[in-house]
Design a protein around this motif. Sequence first.
Motif, PDB file in Angstrom:
ATOM      1  N   PRO A  45      10.640   2.707   1.948  1.00 22.06           N
ATOM      2  CA  PRO A  45      12.096   2.491   1.892  1.00 22.06           C
ATOM      3  C   PRO A  45      12.524   1.141   1.323  1.00 22.06           C
ATOM      4  CG  PRO A  45      11.274   2.295   4.138  1.00 22.06           C
ATOM      5  CD  PRO A  45      10.137   2.825   3.321  1.00 22.06           C
ATOM      6  N   ASP A  46      11.634   0.143   1.310  1.00 19.47           N
ATOM      7  CA  ASP A  46      12.014  -1.198   0.857  1.00 19.47           C
ATOM      8  C   ASP A  46      11.526  -1.525  -0.552  1.00 19.47           C
ATOM      9  OD1 ASP A  46      13.220  -1.741   3.346  1.00 19.47           O
ATOM     10  OD2 ASP A  46      11.274  -2.266   4.213  1.00 19.47           O
ATOM     11  N   SER A  47      10.933  -0.571  -1.236  1.00 18.10           N
ATOM     12  CA  SER A  47      10.382  -0.826  -2.572  1.00 18.10           C
ATOM     13  C   SER A  47      11.411  -0.529  -3.657  1.00 18.10           C
ATOM     14  CB  SER A  47       9.132   0.033  -2.806  1.00 18.10           C
ATOM     15  OG  SER A  47       8.756   0.004  -4.161  1.00 18.10           O
ATOM     16  N   GLU A  48      11.656  -1.502  -4.544  1.00 19.52           N
ATOM     17  CA  GLU A  48      12.588  -1.288  -5.650  1.00 19.52           C
ATOM     18  C   GLU A  48      12.024  -0.310  -6.668  1.00 19.52           C
ATOM     19  OE1 GLU A  48      13.610  -5.027  -7.321  1.00 19.52           O
ATOM     20  OE2 GLU A  48      14.978  -5.558  -5.703  1.00 19.52           O
ATOM     21  N   LEU A  49      10.712  -0.369  -6.896  1.00 17.65           N
ATOM     22  CA  LEU A  49      10.098   0.551  -7.847  1.00 17.65           C
ATOM     23  C   LEU A  49      10.188   1.988  -7.340  1.00 17.65           C
ATOM     24  CD1 LEU A  49       6.946  -1.517  -8.853  1.00 17.65           C
ATOM     25  CD2 LEU A  49       8.920  -0.996 -10.296  1.00 17.65           C
ATOM     26  N   VAL A  50       9.937   2.196  -6.054  1.00 23.02           N
ATOM     27  CA  VAL A  50      10.049   3.541  -5.479  1.00 23.02           C
ATOM     28  C   VAL A  50      11.514   3.979  -5.467  1.00 23.02           C
ATOM     29  CG1 VAL A  50       9.703   4.941  -3.403  1.00 23.02           C
ATOM     30  CG2 VAL A  50       7.949   3.313  -4.114  1.00 23.02           C
ATOM     31  N   ALA A  51      12.420   3.029  -5.244  1.00 24.01           N
ATOM     32  CA  ALA A  51      13.851   3.363  -5.274  1.00 24.01           C
ATOM     33  C   ALA A  51      14.252   3.890  -6.647  1.00 24.01           C
ATOM     34  CB  ALA A  51      14.685   2.140  -4.911  1.00 24.01           C
ATOM     35  N   ALA A  52      13.670   3.304  -7.710  1.00 26.64           N
ATOM     36  CA  ALA A  52      13.944   3.801  -9.063  1.00 26.64           C
ATOM     37  C   ALA A  52      13.419   5.227  -9.224  1.00 26.64           C
ATOM     38  CB  ALA A  52      13.313   2.875 -10.096  1.00 26.64           C
ATOM     39  N   GLU A  53      12.251   5.500  -8.641  1.00 23.73           N
ATOM     40  CA  GLU A  53      11.699   6.859  -8.680  1.00 23.73           C
ATOM     41  C   GLU A  53      12.603   7.836  -7.926  1.00 23.73           C
ATOM     42  OE1 GLU A  53       8.658   7.914 -10.138  1.00 23.73           O
ATOM     43  OE2 GLU A  53       8.809   5.952 -11.107  1.00 23.73           O
ATOM     44  N   VAL A  54      13.053   7.416  -6.750  1.00 19.19           N
ATOM     45  CA  VAL A  54      13.921   8.272  -5.941  1.00 19.19           C
ATOM     46  C   VAL A  54      15.216   8.587  -6.684  1.00 19.19           C
ATOM     47  CG1 VAL A  54      15.327   8.357  -3.837  1.00 19.19           C
ATOM     48  CG2 VAL A  54      12.969   7.537  -3.729  1.00 19.19           C
ATOM     49  N   ALA A  55      15.759   7.580  -7.375  1.00 23.68           N
ATOM     50  CA  ALA A  55      16.987   7.793  -8.144  1.00 23.68           C
ATOM     51  C   ALA A  55      16.769   8.863  -9.213  1.00 23.68           C
ATOM     52  CB  ALA A  55      17.430   6.481  -8.786  1.00 23.68           C
ATOM     53  N   GLN A  56      15.608   8.844  -9.855  1.00 22.87           N
ATOM     54  CA  GLN A  56      15.313   9.851 -10.876  1.00 22.87           C
ATOM     55  C   GLN A  56      15.176  11.247 -10.257  1.00 22.87           C
ATOM     56  OE1 GLN A  56      12.314   8.820 -13.910  1.00 22.87           O
ATOM     57  NE2 GLN A  56      12.351   6.746 -13.110  1.00 22.87           N
ATOM     58  N   TRP A  57      14.525  11.329  -9.090  1.00 24.99           N
ATOM     59  CA  TRP A  57      14.353  12.645  -8.463  1.00 24.99           C
ATOM     60  C   TRP A  57      15.675  13.200  -7.946  1.00 24.99           C
ATOM     61  CZ3 TRP A  57      10.619  15.661  -9.508  1.00 24.99           C
ATOM     62  CH2 TRP A  57       9.348  15.163  -9.800  1.00 24.99           C
ATOM     63  N   MET A 104       0.832  -1.207   0.000  1.00 25.55           N
ATOM     64  CA  MET A 104       0.000   0.000   0.000  1.00 25.55           C
ATOM     65  C   MET A 104       0.870   1.262   0.000  1.00 25.55           C
ATOM     66  SD  MET A 104      -3.027   1.160  -0.151  1.00 25.55           S
ATOM     67  CE  MET A 104      -4.058  -0.251   0.276  1.00 25.55           C
ATOM     68  N   ASN A 105       1.923   1.288   0.835  1.00 21.93           N
ATOM     69  CA  ASN A 105       2.821   2.446   0.870  1.00 21.93           C
ATOM     70  C   ASN A 105       3.514   2.640  -0.470  1.00 21.93           C
ATOM     71  OD1 ASN A 105       2.225   3.161   3.471  1.00 21.93           O
ATOM     72  ND2 ASN A 105       3.952   2.079   4.386  1.00 21.93           N
ATOM     73  N   GLU A 106       3.848   1.513  -1.127  1.00 23.82           N
ATOM     74  CA  GLU A 106       4.517   1.600  -2.423  1.00 23.82           C
ATOM     75  C   GLU A 106       3.637   2.308  -3.437  1.00 23.82           C
ATOM     76  OE1 GLU A 106       7.025  -1.562  -4.940  1.00 23.82           O
ATOM     77  OE2 GLU A 106       4.880  -2.003  -4.959  1.00 23.82           O
ATOM     78  N   ARG A 107       2.382   1.897  -3.530  1.00 22.35           N
ATOM     79  CA  ARG A 107       1.479   2.509  -4.506  1.00 22.35           C
ATOM     80  C   ARG A 107       1.207   3.974  -4.176  1.00 22.35           C
ATOM     81  NH1 ARG A 107      -3.053  -2.319  -5.274  1.00 22.35           N
ATOM     82  NH2 ARG A 107      -1.572  -3.993  -5.704  1.00 22.35           N
ATOM     83  N   ARG A 108       1.055   4.275  -2.900  1.00 25.64           N
ATOM     84  CA  ARG A 108       0.821   5.665  -2.503  1.00 25.64           C
ATOM     85  C   ARG A 108       2.022   6.546  -2.874  1.00 25.64           C
ATOM     86  NH1 ARG A 108      -0.196   4.772   2.486  1.00 25.64           N
ATOM     87  NH2 ARG A 108      -2.452   4.537   2.228  1.00 25.64           N
ATOM     88  N   ALA A 109       3.217   6.008  -2.648  1.00 27.57           N
ATOM     89  CA  ALA A 109       4.431   6.759  -2.990  1.00 27.57           C
ATOM     90  C   ALA A 109       4.528   6.990  -4.494  1.00 27.57           C
ATOM     91  CB  ALA A 109       5.669   6.012  -2.483  1.00 27.57           C
ATOM     92  N   LEU A 110       4.156   5.989  -5.285  1.00 32.11           N
ATOM     93  CA  LEU A 110       4.193   6.141  -6.738  1.00 32.11           C
ATOM     94  C   LEU A 110       3.176   7.189  -7.204  1.00 32.11           C
ATOM     95  CD1 LEU A 110       4.589   2.406  -7.810  1.00 32.11           C
ATOM     96  CD2 LEU A 110       6.326   4.200  -7.905  1.00 32.11           C
ATOM     97  N   HIS A 111       1.991   7.210  -6.584  1.00 32.29           N
ATOM     98  CA  HIS A 111       1.002   8.230  -6.918  1.00 32.29           C
ATOM     99  C   HIS A 111       1.536   9.630  -6.594  1.00 32.29           C
ATOM    100  CE1 HIS A 111      -2.344   5.099  -6.969  1.00 32.29           C
ATOM    101  NE2 HIS A 111      -2.545   5.796  -8.058  1.00 32.29           N
ATOM    102  N   GLU A 112       2.207   9.754  -5.474  1.00 31.91           N
ATOM    103  CA  GLU A 112       2.752  11.054  -5.074  1.00 31.91           C
ATOM    104  C   GLU A 112       3.873  11.488  -6.014  1.00 31.91           C
ATOM    105  OE1 GLU A 112       3.793  10.144  -1.087  1.00 31.91           O
ATOM    106  OE2 GLU A 112       1.762  10.425  -0.309  1.00 31.91           O
ATOM    107  N   SER A 113       4.666  10.515  -6.479  1.00 34.80           N
ATOM    108  CA  SER A 113       5.724  10.834  -7.434  1.00 34.80           C
ATOM    109  C   SER A 113       5.131  11.338  -8.749  1.00 34.80           C
ATOM    110  CB  SER A 113       6.581   9.596  -7.690  1.00 34.80           C
ATOM    111  OG  SER A 113       7.626   9.884  -8.600  1.00 34.80           O
TER     112      SER A 113
END
Length: 293
Positions: free
Chosen positions: A134-146, A1-10
């Motif tokens: 913090p443990d999501s690889e997909l969110v980590a990819a987003e963070v790397a881009q930001w 759930m946190n992963e999807r919410r973070a992706l929406h915020e990105s």
Amino acid sequence: MNERRALHESIAGAAVLGTLAVVWGIAAQSRVLLFDGAFILLGIVLSALSLMAARAAADVPSARFPFGKAAVTPLAIAVQGVALLGTLLYAGVDAVAVITAGGADVEPGTVLAYGLVTMTCSYALARWLTHRAPDSELVAAEVAQWRAGALLSLVFAAGGGLALALSSVGDVVRYVDPVLVLVACLVLLPIPLRLLRAAGLELLEAEPPAEVRRVLADAVTSVRTEFGLPEPFVRSTKLGSRLYVEVDFVVPDGAWDVTGEDRVRRALIGRLEPLGYDLWANVELTADPELAR
């Protein structure tokens, strides 16, 4: 759930900053701002792809997909890498064309102001997403881009400041815009290459990261000691959020039964569960060395 919410915020953050960059770039007739805006808006498409990948990877195994859809995570990351690499190549070629044509007139103060604003926003969003999942690889990819976006904005700000300082030196200012685009491409180039490498290794079923291998080795050693087992054959790979582990022990004929094998398997799984992956562990005790290799 946190992963999807973070992706929406990105996605929401990219929409705001991307629109700002495009509007600002059109108003200032700046290629570097338009490039940055296009790069950010492309990130919306890639974030949406990550969101779809997260949903697909969360699906339970079915008759059609008996092993689930964990492979969609590295596949989505690979698509991100290809899209980003193509964007950088196009921007780099366009910048070279502008330089050879004699540069372009751009107000350096505009580039400086834009760089400072977007650097602050990009860095703040990267930190926010890191804490979100913090443990999501997909969110980590987003963070790397930001984070790369924040670094890129710093380059823009520095370039704009330098151009202001050199504004009295001939036609130097005319080349600031395309040169900054080239610098941006070079700064961002490691990101798609890193994404493609990581995704390729997972899709080719390479060994998992070093930290996972260390925990696995410690777990196997602990289980061997507990049950008095010999050195096993160990194979492992990571696919998205799933960790596949196969451990084969060669034991004397008739020394172990199925119940004993189950105890060994449960002991190993219990030691690997703290890693947080979707664990698929297979532990076999066999008297035939050929079956273990």
